[in-house]
Design a protein around this motif. Structure first.
Motif, mmCIF file in Angstrom:
data_model
loop_
_atom_site.group_PDB
_atom_site.id
_atom_site.type_symbol
_atom_site.label_atom_id
_atom_site.label_comp_id
_atom_site.label_asym_id
_atom_site.label_seq_id
_atom_site.Cartn_x
_atom_site.Cartn_y
_atom_site.Cartn_z
ATOM 1 N N PRO A 1 1.039 -1.197 -0.009
ATOM 2 C CA PRO A 1 -0.069 0.155 0.176
ATOM 3 C C PRO A 1 0.602 1.117 0.018
ATOM 4 C CG PRO A 1 -0.694 -1.504 1.649
ATOM 5 C CD PRO A 1 0.465 -2.029 1.215
ATOM 6 N N SER A 2 1.903 1.264 0.534
ATOM 7 C CA SER A 2 2.975 2.374 0.569
ATOM 8 C C SER A 2 3.401 2.809 -0.680
ATOM 9 C CB SER A 2 4.109 2.333 1.461
ATOM 10 O OG SER A 2 3.673 2.139 2.858
ATOM 11 N N ILE A 3 3.652 1.754 -1.565
ATOM 12 C CA ILE A 3 4.120 2.032 -2.827
ATOM 13 C C ILE A 3 2.987 2.458 -3.733
ATOM 14 C CG2 ILE A 3 4.680 0.666 -5.161
ATOM 15 C CD1 ILE A 3 6.288 -1.143 -3.478
ATOM 16 N N HIS A 4 1.844 2.180 -3.415
ATOM 17 C CA HIS A 4 0.588 2.794 -4.038
ATOM 18 C C HIS A 4 0.641 4.170 -3.885
ATOM 19 C CE1 HIS A 4 -3.846 3.912 -4.075
ATOM 20 N NE2 HIS A 4 -3.343 3.671 -5.328
ATOM 21 N N VAL A 5 1.008 4.855 -2.553
ATOM 22 C CA VAL A 5 0.973 6.228 -2.413
ATOM 23 C C VAL A 5 2.197 6.760 -3.113
ATOM 24 C CG1 VAL A 5 1.150 7.940 -0.568
ATOM 25 C CG2 VAL A 5 0.013 5.598 -0.054
ATOM 26 N N LEU A 6 3.222 5.810 -2.960
ATOM 27 C CA LEU A 6 4.581 6.573 -3.374
ATOM 28 C C LEU A 6 4.503 6.771 -5.037
ATOM 29 C CD1 LEU A 6 8.063 6.343 -3.647
ATOM 30 C CD2 LEU A 6 7.547 4.408 -4.669
ATOM 31 N N VAL A 7 3.593 5.931 -5.521
ATOM 32 C CA VAL A 7 3.722 6.136 -7.219
ATOM 33 C C VAL A 7 2.807 7.322 -7.422
ATOM 34 C CG1 VAL A 7 2.272 5.318 -9.072
ATOM 35 C CG2 VAL A 7 3.549 3.870 -7.771
ATOM 36 N N LYS A 8 1.890 7.767 -6.666
ATOM 37 C CA LYS A 8 1.077 9.082 -6.751
ATOM 38 C C LYS A 8 1.917 10.317 -6.272
ATOM 39 C CE LYS A 8 -2.510 7.161 -8.042
ATOM 40 N NZ LYS A 8 -3.801 7.189 -6.938
ATOM 41 N N LEU A 9 2.876 9.926 -5.092
ATOM 42 C CA LEU A 9 3.820 11.256 -4.663
ATOM 43 C C LEU A 9 4.722 11.496 -5.493
ATOM 44 C CD1 LEU A 9 4.497 12.706 -2.235
ATOM 45 C CD2 LEU A 9 5.896 11.111 -1.665
ATOM 46 N N LEU A 10 5.148 10.503 -6.495
ATOM 47 C CA LEU A 10 6.183 10.572 -7.635
ATOM 48 C C LEU A 10 5.642 11.908 -8.385
ATOM 49 C CD1 LEU A 10 7.729 7.257 -8.394
ATOM 50 C CD2 LEU A 10 9.038 9.273 -7.342
ATOM 51 N N SER A 11 4.377 11.754 -8.779
ATOM 52 C CA SER A 11 3.645 12.347 -9.685
ATOM 53 C C SER A 11 3.348 13.836 -9.341
ATOM 54 C CB SER A 11 2.221 11.828 -9.946
ATOM 55 O OG SER A 11 2.158 10.879 -11.117
ATOM 56 N N THR A 12 2.855 13.941 -8.005
ATOM 57 C CA THR A 12 2.789 15.186 -7.507
ATOM 58 C C THR A 12 4.101 15.917 -7.013
ATOM 59 O OG1 THR A 12 2.243 14.351 -5.002
ATOM 60 C CG2 THR A 12 0.249 14.638 -6.764
ATOM 61 N N VAL A 13 5.013 15.368 -6.696
ATOM 62 C CA VAL A 13 6.182 15.918 -6.183
ATOM 63 C C VAL A 13 6.893 16.564 -7.356
ATOM 64 C CG1 VAL A 13 7.822 13.981 -6.341
ATOM 65 C CG2 VAL A 13 8.159 15.908 -4.872
ATOM 66 N N THR A 14 6.712 15.782 -8.660
ATOM 67 C CA THR A 14 7.322 16.133 -10.056
ATOM 68 C C THR A 14 6.404 17.471 -10.351
ATOM 69 O OG1 THR A 14 6.141 14.467 -10.972
ATOM 70 C CG2 THR A 14 8.650 14.232 -10.479
ATOM 71 N N LEU A 15 5.247 17.516 -10.419
ATOM 72 C CA LEU A 15 4.306 18.333 -10.703
ATOM 73 C C LEU A 15 4.653 19.678 -10.033
ATOM 74 C CD1 LEU A 15 0.697 17.013 -11.156
ATOM 75 C CD2 LEU A 15 2.183 18.157 -12.690
ATOM 76 N N VAL A 16 4.767 19.534 -8.778
ATOM 77 C CA VAL A 16 5.284 20.938 -8.022
ATOM 78 C C VAL A 16 6.657 21.346 -8.254
ATOM 79 C CG1 VAL A 16 5.685 21.624 -5.708
ATOM 80 C CG2 VAL A 16 3.761 20.273 -6.061
ATOM 81 N N PHE A 17 7.594 20.550 -8.330
ATOM 82 C CA PHE A 17 8.927 20.990 -8.606
ATOM 83 C C PHE A 17 9.351 21.131 -9.865
ATOM 84 C CE2 PHE A 17 8.845 19.436 -4.151
ATOM 85 C CZ PHE A 17 9.376 20.567 -3.578
ATOM 86 N N VAL A 18 8.367 20.997 -10.884
ATOM 87 C CA VAL A 18 9.029 20.922 -12.303
ATOM 88 C C VAL A 18 9.817 22.163 -12.509
ATOM 89 C CG1 VAL A 18 6.769 21.616 -13.232
ATOM 90 C CG2 VAL A 18 8.579 20.517 -14.673
ATOM 91 N N GLY A 19 9.423 23.502 -12.090
ATOM 92 C CA GLY A 19 10.118 24.605 -12.533
ATOM 93 C C GLY A 19 11.563 24.548 -11.957
ATOM 94 N N LEU A 20 11.912 23.956 -10.850
ATOM 95 C CA LEU A 20 13.517 23.832 -10.714
ATOM 96 C C LEU A 20 14.259 23.036 -11.522
ATOM 97 C CD1 LEU A 20 13.015 23.250 -6.794
ATOM 98 C CD2 LEU A 20 13.168 25.388 -7.961
ATOM 99 N N PHE A 21 13.569 22.061 -12.450
ATOM 100 C CA PHE A 21 14.501 21.377 -13.239
ATOM 101 C C PHE A 21 14.943 21.958 -14.751
ATOM 102 C CE2 PHE A 21 11.382 17.826 -11.506
ATOM 103 C CZ PHE A 21 11.951 18.113 -10.042
ATOM 104 N N ILE A 22 14.227 23.034 -14.571
ATOM 105 C CA ILE A 22 14.062 23.739 -16.094
ATOM 106 C C ILE A 22 15.544 24.808 -16.045
ATOM 107 C CG2 ILE A 22 13.170 25.226 -17.688
ATOM 108 C CD1 ILE A 22 10.460 23.470 -16.622
ATOM 109 N N ALA A 23 16.306 24.632 -17.098
ATOM 110 C CA ALA A 23 17.378 25.655 -16.979
ATOM 111 C C ALA A 23 16.542 27.092 -17.485
ATOM 112 C CB ALA A 23 18.445 25.416 -17.908
ATOM 113 N N GLN A 24 17.341 28.097 -17.084
ATOM 114 C CA GLN A 24 16.478 29.282 -17.246
ATOM 115 C C GLN A 24 17.290 29.891 -18.462
ATOM 116 O OE1 GLN A 24 14.190 30.666 -15.643
ATOM 117 N NE2 GLN A 24 14.262 28.838 -14.249
#
Lengths: 715, 715
Positions: free
Chosen positions: B692-715
């Protein structure tokens, strides 16, 4: 002198050296008549199994060869070289086993004299396999290419297609050999251990155990014959993959660059032949390393003798790599030399990581041993956790090596190269790193086959009731063999991971060659497309399903074996009382039948699934080549994870038990030991059946997609 | 009337209905004083744990909220809504547990009267959680979006960014809750079983077992609170992901199509709001389904009553989907209706597959039971094999659903759409299928929480020594609860797999929004590029490492628990003789401390690894957004495999044991049973902690990347 001449020379020297080693081992004495009796029982069981296994493999290979000959261009040559590859792979396994079932008894006899002699005998017996396999693979790949290219005047691309058939045949036969051998060995091992050690309380290799001969046969057919075929196909697939990539650079220098810069065909062939030249030098490095393995005195750890040989091989490999790159490449030699060194360094790093996870001196194994004090369940839980953890460090090492080798390859690209050719240069960089890693391959394979030989020698000593101090010698060699077996598997998986990119690159190159699309369009697996993504899902699932079938086969065969051993103990109390002999042959028969029956479905799966999927996707109108590419790539990633988990986890469980047996946490016959035996037994099919088979599976996915890619492309 | 008004109405009706159910359950009687004493001990232990767990989660969330507020645009609002999301997720878990620790005793009391009353009481107690979570999630997502969009006049894109923060907060808190609860429950369960059942030979839930209260507390904090938070974040993440995809289509219709065809903003909002409307109708369907759960007479299988409710929910969901799609879409309604029906059908198919693999009536569980007759090792080997096999059929079902839903979505695209927008329509099709699958979510969650309530009720009946026929009633409910728990996990993973694509799509949309690149350039994860490929390797490895840490935590805490229970039995022989009471509180304390200490590292890993990797790749000059995309996608694939393996394997081991306990193969106290208990224990941390924790992990991977995507982009 043309440096490519070194390829046949190295191949022949390697074979001659294998012949010398065989002579060296075979002139040793055969020990006492009791020892010979046991040795002969093992030899007969192993040869009988091999005969039946090969009959099955050859029959299936003929069917597939005909299909390929009818379907795949250039017809019928790919089918033919597929069959030759399958045969050569089987032959490699056979040679390894032929020598190992004759080295075990000689090692046992040598152990009566000195540890050094036993070490040298068993190691050189193992090296026959190592040198033989690598040399045969080199000669086979080069020979097939040469016959088609120079002998029959096929184009370079067509000649490579034929050579790909050879690699696919090798992988195909190897998967059967590894699966069948792996199922055999572990069904016998699990059966012998669970009833003999756990229920009846008799020691390992006790002659009263009806499954003991099957167990000793299993070491040979699984670890020697299976691994021999496995390594044969690995080196063949990786050589050919690198050559296919080289073809792109060949075309680049003969056709794409401005006319004033163009190379002659013969000069540009360097890109295609460099991988083989690198491998040739590796044979020489390993040869010296093998000769260097010895022990100065009885007190030294046999592992130190093997390590010395390994370091010498690595050092020579670096020197030879320097020579090869400076001779064959221009100013860019330094990038390729760098990539090669990365490969050699990665192999050393992986050996250390594997040692950390599977040796009793460190936290992981000790944690498993500790958890055994609260029973089998906590032992298994902790072991599973360690097994999954072991994927982390190797993956990080592989990521860094891949990026570095790729970057170096790109730096070697000339300014005129557009981004596509920069990419291909990068791929070629990973291929060179793989060649660096594989430079020590013959030596590593020797340490692998050394394991079952010493294991068998110990069994022969135990069963023929030799004195305690001789037993202690073979025990020390056996412990060392357990470590080297674990290290080899770590090395094999890491090299597969490093090689993955060159094989993917070869696949994309073939897509481009068959579709006529540009390389830029073909070097693409965009998993943001759902039809491509589902290929990845399928690839990951394929690995899980395959592992499931492999493990289940062991479970089923072991179940039959356990019931047979129980039956014999019950039916004839004289066995335990040492007044009558158990029926060894019955157990050998159960393992043989169990293995042959169970190996077929899992071995066909990795052929049928990618080919079936590719054809369905093609006719459903999806982008089949990319979807199959995703299956290949994500199947490879998943395979790396699961095989690492299985190999290292199994090794850790094994040594967790050994740690307790060494007198810790209650020692032998304590409840902790009983729990640890359960863990060891669970780890057995993971590390010796499923794990090594997944290693072959990953390669087979590459070669099967390379061969069948033409069927995935809509006309 | 504007159909989107149904969103607040459904949310409020759902909450009111949850209130009604609470009232319905709470007015039931509390049973005998002995029962109340036990119930109160469980309640206190659970509440004490929750308090300490939430203190930790809130402290860590505050730190992260401040970081996000400082780093992520629109500042500081994403940080704020992250914190609100974390709080709402925690609240959902709390509500579920608050009601369940009060429903257990009332179910036990009701069991004294009739099976139907016990079923209805426990099911409605579970439904409080189901309705509450889904309604809160709907109101939360819609509310956050509404406040920013209409209240504070942010752009649609910025408002979605803020809402994404909410989803990430929910996932983040849920991972802690699921991990902490999962470690707690299984440490207690394993400890109680291994010493109590196996070593001391006392039955499950025997009051003499010092770990028995901790075990019962664990059911609540793991299965109720953990799963409540998990499902809250799942629905929140999937709603927002679908809305982000909707934003692309919103832009398409308001900006991209030829001017003459353009829609008004208010009309085009249909793309953003449809997912929420679909979920709203799902609440109504589930509401009716929950009320329909009842048993006509004592002889009927309680499962039939639940199935009836489930089929009613599914049928209503289809009807409502028809209404929603015809009302909101034009002629394309039929494609989206079809996609929704695919989602609903997939949920039914998955339920059947899960039942096949985890119920004692079929081959898989019986094979495990059979293998138990040759000891724990063969039980584990067979169980591992089955566990890996269970990935195959769900993956095939998911592949077919994904391709079909995607294809339907593409068909809905108008002729003017270029290939990029066709692609986005396809993604949207998978989002609609996900909404179809999730239409029954509130009902499914009710069946999930129903499990631990009946489990607890059985424990209370056993410990308070009620008559045999009452015990038999709760046993029947408990068996039914075991099945529903397994089914829920299968459902959760399949919905996660189906939702994966909409979340990937949302990620690519955000990449496009932040880089200013076109959608066509941003919807791409080309794993043929090595920097992208290594992201995939890392994603797969992350899942394995995470699973390792989660399993290890249980192993460690269970080890401490086993030693404590052994110590108590040894120190006070009066416990076994029933003359003195064991020290329950000490065991509760061990589980609490073990869980809190061990949950932090694995819960932070899936935040630190993708963010760290993305930033490193950005500054190393690689294509960081694509590399992180590969991490996300291949991490998701691996997560689907491993979670399926763990959940179904654990369920099969559990029911293999139950099959033997039912009197087969020697029945209770036979050697086969002892072996099966080992298998069950090994499966426990897999199916109730890691899976069950992996189930949350999979979702968390999506939300964490959605939130932080701006930091991955070179200006």
């Amino acid at each position: 002198m043309d440096i490519t001449l070194i390829i046949p020379i190295a191949g022949l020297v390697g074979l001659a050296f294998a012949g010398y080693l065989t002579w060296y081992v075979f002139r040793k004495d055969l020990g006492t008549p009791e020892m010979q009796e046991i040795g002969s029982a093992i030899r007969q069981g192993a040869m009988a199994y091999m005969k039946r296994q090969y009959t099955t493999i050859i029959a299936i290979s003929i069917v597939l060869a005909i299909l390929i000959a009818a379907l795949i261009e250039p017809k019928p040559w790919v089918g033919l070289s597929f069959f030759v590859g399958a045969g050569a792979s089987a032959l490699s396994g056979y040679i390894g086993m032929y020598v190992s079932v004759r080295s075990n008894i000689r090692t046992a006899a040598a152990a009566r004299r000195s540890l050094n002699e036993a070490l040298v005998t068993s190691f050189r017996g193992g090296a026959v396999s190592g040198m033989g396999v690598v040399s045969l693979s080199l000669l086979g790949v080069a020979g097939v290419f040469y016959i088609f290219h120079s002998g029959m005047s096929f184009t370079t691309s067509e000649s490579l297609d034929a050579a790909i058939g050879f690699a696919f045949g090798a992988s195909f036969a190897a998967l059967f050999a590894q699966l069948g051998g792996g199922i055999y060995t572990k069904a016998a091992d699990v059966g012998a251990d669970l009833v003999g050690k756990v229920e009846a309380g008799i020691p390992e290799d006790d002659p009263r155990n009806p499954a003991v001969i099957a167990d000793l046969v299993g070491d040979n057919v699984g670890d020697c014959a299976g691994r021999g075929a496995d390594l044969f196909e690995s080196t063949a697939a990786e050589n050919i993959g690198a050559m296919v990539l080289g073809l792109s650079l060949f075309t680049f220098w003969t056709n794409i660059v401005p006319v004033s810069m163009q190379w002659s065909d013969s000069k540009a062939l360097v890109w295609i032949f460099f991988p083989l030249v690198a491998r040739s030098f590796g044979i020489f490095a390993s040869l010296v390393g093998v000769l260097a393995v010895r022990l100065r005195n009885e007190e030294k750890d046999p592992m130190s003798g093997i390590n010395m040989g390994y370091y010498i091989t690595c050092a020579l490999a670096v020197v030879f790599f320097y020579f090869a790159t400076t001779t064959m490449f221009g100013d860019e030699w330094k990038y390729f030399f760098g990539a090669g060194v990365i490969g050699i360094a990665l192999s050393i790093v992986i050996v250390y990581i594997t040692q950390y996870y599977t040796s009793g001196s460190w936290r992981p194994v000790r944690e498993i041993a500790q958890a055994s004090t609260t029973g089998p369940a906590t032992n298994i839980i902790t072991g599973l956790s360690i097994a999954m953890e072991t994927t982390a460090l190797p993956v990080i090492a592989i990521i860094l090596s891949l990026l570095a080798a790729f970057g170096l390859g790109q730096m070697a690209a000339p300014d005129v190269a557009d981004s596509t050719y920069k990419l291909i240069y990068g791929f070629y960089g990973t291929a060179v790193a793989t060649m660096g890693m594989l430079a020590t391959c013959a030596f590593i394979l020797a340490t692998d086959t050394f394991g079952p030989i010493t294991d068998n020698a110990g069994g022969i000593i135990e069963m023929s009731k030799q004195p305690e101090d001789i037993r202690r010698r073979t025990d020390r060699l056996d412990a060392c063999g357990n470590t080297t077996k674990a290290l080899t598997k770590g090395y094999a998986m890491a090299s597969a991971a490093l090689a993955a990119f060159l094989l993917f690159g070869a696949y994309f190159e073939r897509v481009s060659a068959k579709t006529g699309a540009t390389l830029a369009e073909s070097f693409r697996v965009d998993i943001a497309q759902p039809d491509v993504f589902v290929g990845g899902l399928l690839g990951a699932m394929l690995v899980f399903l395959f592992a499931s079938l492999a493990i289940r086969a062991v479970g089923k065969a072991a179940y039959a074996m356990i019931n047979e051993v129980r039956r014999q103990f019950k039916a004839d109390p004289g066995i335990m009382a040492n007044t009558s002999k158990p029926d060894y042959a019955k157990c050998v028969d159960i393992a043989t039948k169990g293995a042959l029956k169970a190996m077929v479905l899992p071995a066909l799966l990795p052929v049928l699934v990618p080919v079936g999927f590719g054809i369905i996707m093609r006719y459903a109108g999806y982008d089949a080549p990319q979807a199959v590419g995703a299956l290949l790539m994500i199947g490879t990633i998943t395979g790396i994870m699961v095989a690492n988990m299985f190999n290292n986890g199994g090794g850790a469980w094994d040594n967790g038990k050994k740690y307790i047996e060494a007198g810790n946490l209650g020692g032998k016959r304590s409840p902790a030991h009983a729990a640890a035996v359960v863990g060891d037994t669970v780890g057995d099919p993971l590390k010796d059946t499923a794990g090594p088979s997944i290693h072959v599976l990953v390669k087979l996915l590459s070669t099967v997609t390379l061969v069948f890619v033409g069927l995935f492309i809509a006309q």
